[in-house]
Design an enzyme around this catalytic site. Structure first.
Site, PDB file in Angstrom:
ATOM      1  N   PRO A 220       0.795  -1.226   0.000  1.00  0.00           N
ATOM      2  CA  PRO A 220       0.000   0.000   0.000  1.00  0.00           C
ATOM      3  C   PRO A 220       0.833   1.285   0.000  1.00  0.00           C
ATOM      4  O   PRO A 220       1.870   1.360   0.658  1.00  0.00           O
ATOM      5  CB  PRO A 220      -0.822  -0.102   1.298  1.00  0.00           C
ATOM      6  CG  PRO A 220      -0.414  -1.346   1.981  1.00  0.00           C
ATOM      7  CD  PRO A 220       0.446  -2.143   1.082  1.00  0.00           C
ATOM      8  N   ASN A 221       0.345   2.229  -0.762  1.00  0.00           N
ATOM      9  CA  ASN A 221       0.910   3.592  -0.834  1.00  0.00           C
ATOM     10  C   ASN A 221       2.259   3.672  -1.547  1.00  0.00           C
ATOM     11  O   ASN A 221       2.906   4.713  -1.523  1.00  0.00           O
ATOM     12  CB  ASN A 221       1.024   4.212   0.571  1.00  0.00           C
ATOM     13  CG  ASN A 221      -0.330   4.346   1.231  1.00  0.00           C
ATOM     14  OD1 ASN A 221      -1.235   4.951   0.651  1.00  0.00           O
ATOM     15  ND2 ASN A 221      -0.502   3.758   2.399  1.00  0.00           N
TER      16      ASN A 221
ATOM     17  N   ARG B 109       4.965  10.923  -2.858  1.00  0.00           N
ATOM     18  CA  ARG B 109       4.654  10.614  -1.457  1.00  0.00           C
ATOM     19  C   ARG B 109       5.834  10.998  -0.546  1.00  0.00           C
ATOM     20  O   ARG B 109       6.895  10.365  -0.594  1.00  0.00           O
ATOM     21  CB  ARG B 109       4.389   9.111  -1.318  1.00  0.00           C
ATOM     22  CG  ARG B 109       4.133   8.681   0.105  1.00  0.00           C
ATOM     23  CD  ARG B 109       4.104   7.172   0.238  1.00  0.00           C
ATOM     24  NE  ARG B 109       3.856   6.790   1.611  1.00  0.00           N
ATOM     25  CZ  ARG B 109       4.036   5.574   2.107  1.00  0.00           C
ATOM     26  NH1 ARG B 109       4.448   4.601   1.310  1.00  0.00           N
ATOM     27  NH2 ARG B 109       3.809   5.318   3.364  1.00  0.00           N
TER      28      ARG B 109
ATOM     29  N   TYR C 204      10.809   9.243   1.341  1.00  0.00           N
ATOM     30  CA  TYR C 204      10.894   8.109   0.411  1.00  0.00           C
ATOM     31  C   TYR C 204      11.653   8.408  -0.885  1.00  0.00           C
ATOM     32  O   TYR C 204      11.815   7.517  -1.712  1.00  0.00           O
ATOM     33  CB  TYR C 204       9.477   7.618   0.088  1.00  0.00           C
ATOM     34  CG  TYR C 204       8.739   7.126   1.325  1.00  0.00           C
ATOM     35  CD1 TYR C 204       9.203   6.024   2.034  1.00  0.00           C
ATOM     36  CD2 TYR C 204       7.614   7.790   1.807  1.00  0.00           C
ATOM     37  CE1 TYR C 204       8.563   5.578   3.178  1.00  0.00           C
ATOM     38  CE2 TYR C 204       6.953   7.356   2.952  1.00  0.00           C
ATOM     39  CZ  TYR C 204       7.438   6.252   3.633  1.00  0.00           C
ATOM     40  OH  TYR C 204       6.804   5.815   4.770  1.00  0.00           O
TER      41      TYR C 204
ATOM     42  N   ASN D 150       8.478  -5.007  -0.927  1.00  0.00           N
ATOM     43  CA  ASN D 150       8.316  -3.900   0.016  1.00  0.00           C
ATOM     44  C   ASN D 150       6.852  -3.930   0.453  1.00  0.00           C
ATOM     45  O   ASN D 150       5.968  -3.523  -0.297  1.00  0.00           O
ATOM     46  CB  ASN D 150       8.659  -2.551  -0.618  1.00  0.00           C
ATOM     47  CG  ASN D 150       8.589  -1.424   0.422  1.00  0.00           C
ATOM     48  OD1 ASN D 150       7.986  -1.584   1.484  1.00  0.00           O
ATOM     49  ND2 ASN D 150       9.185  -0.285   0.093  1.00  0.00           N
TER      50      ASN D 150
ATOM     51  N   ALA E  60       3.255  -0.620   5.001  1.00  0.00           N
ATOM     52  CA  ALA E  60       2.802  -0.751   6.393  1.00  0.00           C
ATOM     53  C   ALA E  60       2.378  -2.176   6.751  1.00  0.00           C
ATOM     54  O   ALA E  60       2.222  -2.490   7.937  1.00  0.00           O
ATOM     55  CB  ALA E  60       1.655   0.215   6.653  1.00  0.00           C
TER      56      ALA E  60
ATOM     57  N   GLU F  30      13.300  -8.498   1.505  1.00  0.00           N
ATOM     58  CA  GLU F  30      12.418  -7.415   1.954  1.00  0.00           C
ATOM     59  C   GLU F  30      13.176  -6.094   1.843  1.00  0.00           C
ATOM     60  O   GLU F  30      14.349  -6.006   2.235  1.00  0.00           O
ATOM     61  CB  GLU F  30      11.996  -7.670   3.407  1.00  0.00           C
ATOM     62  CG  GLU F  30      11.103  -6.577   3.983  1.00  0.00           C
ATOM     63  CD  GLU F  30      10.640  -6.913   5.411  1.00  0.00           C
ATOM     64  OE1 GLU F  30      10.874  -8.056   5.878  1.00  0.00           O
ATOM     65  OE2 GLU F  30      10.069  -6.018   6.055  1.00  0.00           O
TER      66      GLU F  30
ATOM     67  N   HIS G 113      12.876  -1.778   2.416  1.00  0.00           N
ATOM     68  CA  HIS G 113      12.203  -0.544   2.846  1.00  0.00           C
ATOM     69  C   HIS G 113      13.062   0.629   2.419  1.00  0.00           C
ATOM     70  O   HIS G 113      14.272   0.646   2.691  1.00  0.00           O
ATOM     71  CB  HIS G 113      11.982  -0.524   4.361  1.00  0.00           C
ATOM     72  CG  HIS G 113      11.078  -1.622   4.820  1.00  0.00           C
ATOM     73  ND1 HIS G 113       9.713  -1.556   4.657  1.00  0.00           N
ATOM     74  CD2 HIS G 113      11.343  -2.834   5.356  1.00  0.00           C
ATOM     75  CE1 HIS G 113       9.177  -2.686   5.106  1.00  0.00           C
ATOM     76  NE2 HIS G 113      10.139  -3.474   5.524  1.00  0.00           N
TER      77      HIS G 113
HETATM   78  C1  DQA Z   1       8.179   1.629   3.906  1.00  0.00           C
HETATM   79  C2  DQA Z   1       8.237   1.810   5.426  1.00  0.00           C
HETATM   80  C3  DQA Z   1       6.883   1.480   6.049  1.00  0.00           C
HETATM   81  O1  DQA Z   1       6.939   1.661   7.452  1.00  0.00           O
HETATM   82  C4  DQA Z   1       5.814   2.385   5.485  1.00  0.00           C
HETATM   83  O2  DQA Z   1       4.541   2.034   6.021  1.00  0.00           O
HETATM   84  C5  DQA Z   1       5.780   2.386   4.007  1.00  0.00           C
HETATM   85  C6  DQA Z   1       7.060   2.451   3.295  1.00  0.00           C
HETATM   86  C7  DQA Z   1       9.494   2.040   3.239  1.00  0.00           C
HETATM   87  O3  DQA Z   1       9.693   1.653   2.094  1.00  0.00           O
HETATM   88  O4  DQA Z   1      10.290   2.767   3.849  1.00  0.00           O
HETATM   89  O5  DQA Z   1       4.723   2.410   3.384  1.00  0.00           O
HETATM   90  O6  DQA Z   1       7.954   0.256   3.629  1.00  0.00           O
END
Ligand code: DQA
Length: 146
Positions: A10-11, A18, A23, A74, A77, A98, A100
């Site tokens: 998500p997002n 964003r 990010y 990724n 959340a 994984e 982030h």
């Molecule tokens: C994220 C870190 C997560 O905590 C956050 O909810 C995201 C982005 C990152 O890529 O830094 O949506 O996964």
């Protein structure tokens, strides 16, 4: 052709717009292109899936069982409580890394634990879009050449 699953939760479809101070300014399309460039030499095709809901991400993992060599994930959340996604990845018969973008350890305490991390081949945090490239390199090293 072997496929590499690039899974974003998500997002993450709005990357670039964003919270760029957190990010970065790379878009998801930029990241897809970077990962594709990284694995092109091995002949891997990148299958990029970004979804806002956990169920759709689980379906993407199940769809990737046959034909994929591994995954870059990724979870956004869903790192915090995505137990269904975790179970799907536990059953996924290939390695996954994984990623982030942000350094979750330097942020709010609710981001300090990932339910996926214990079953990932590795975790890359805090290196922005470069983290995806490094994850691709890790999978290239980990997956035996066929
Ligand atoms: C994220 C870190 C997560 O905590 C956050 O909810 C995201 C982005 C990152 O890529 O830094 O949506 O996964």
């Amino acid at each position: 052709m072997s496929e590499l699953l690039l899974l974003n939760g998500p997002n993450l479809g709005i990357l670039g717009r964003r919270e760029p101070e957190v990010y970065g300014t790379d878009t998801l399309a930029d990241i897809e292109a970077a990962v594709a460039a990284e694995v092109a030499g091995r002949g891997w095709k990148v299958v990029s899936v970004q979804r806002e809901s956990e169920g759709q991400l689980i379906e993407a993992v199940q769809d990737a069982w046959d034909g994929s060599v591994g995954a870059i994930v990724n979870p956004g959340a869903l790192m915090i409580a995505g137990w269904g996604l975790r179970d799907a990845l536990a059953a996924y018969p290939r390695p996954f890394v994984e990623v982030h973008l942000s350094n979750v350890w330097a942020r709010e305490s609710f981001r300090h634990e990932s339910v996926l991390a214990p079953i990932a081949s590795g975790v890359i945090v805090g290196l922005g879009a470069l983290g995806y490239r490094l994850a691709a390199q890790a999978l290239l090293a980990k997956v035996p050449a066929s």
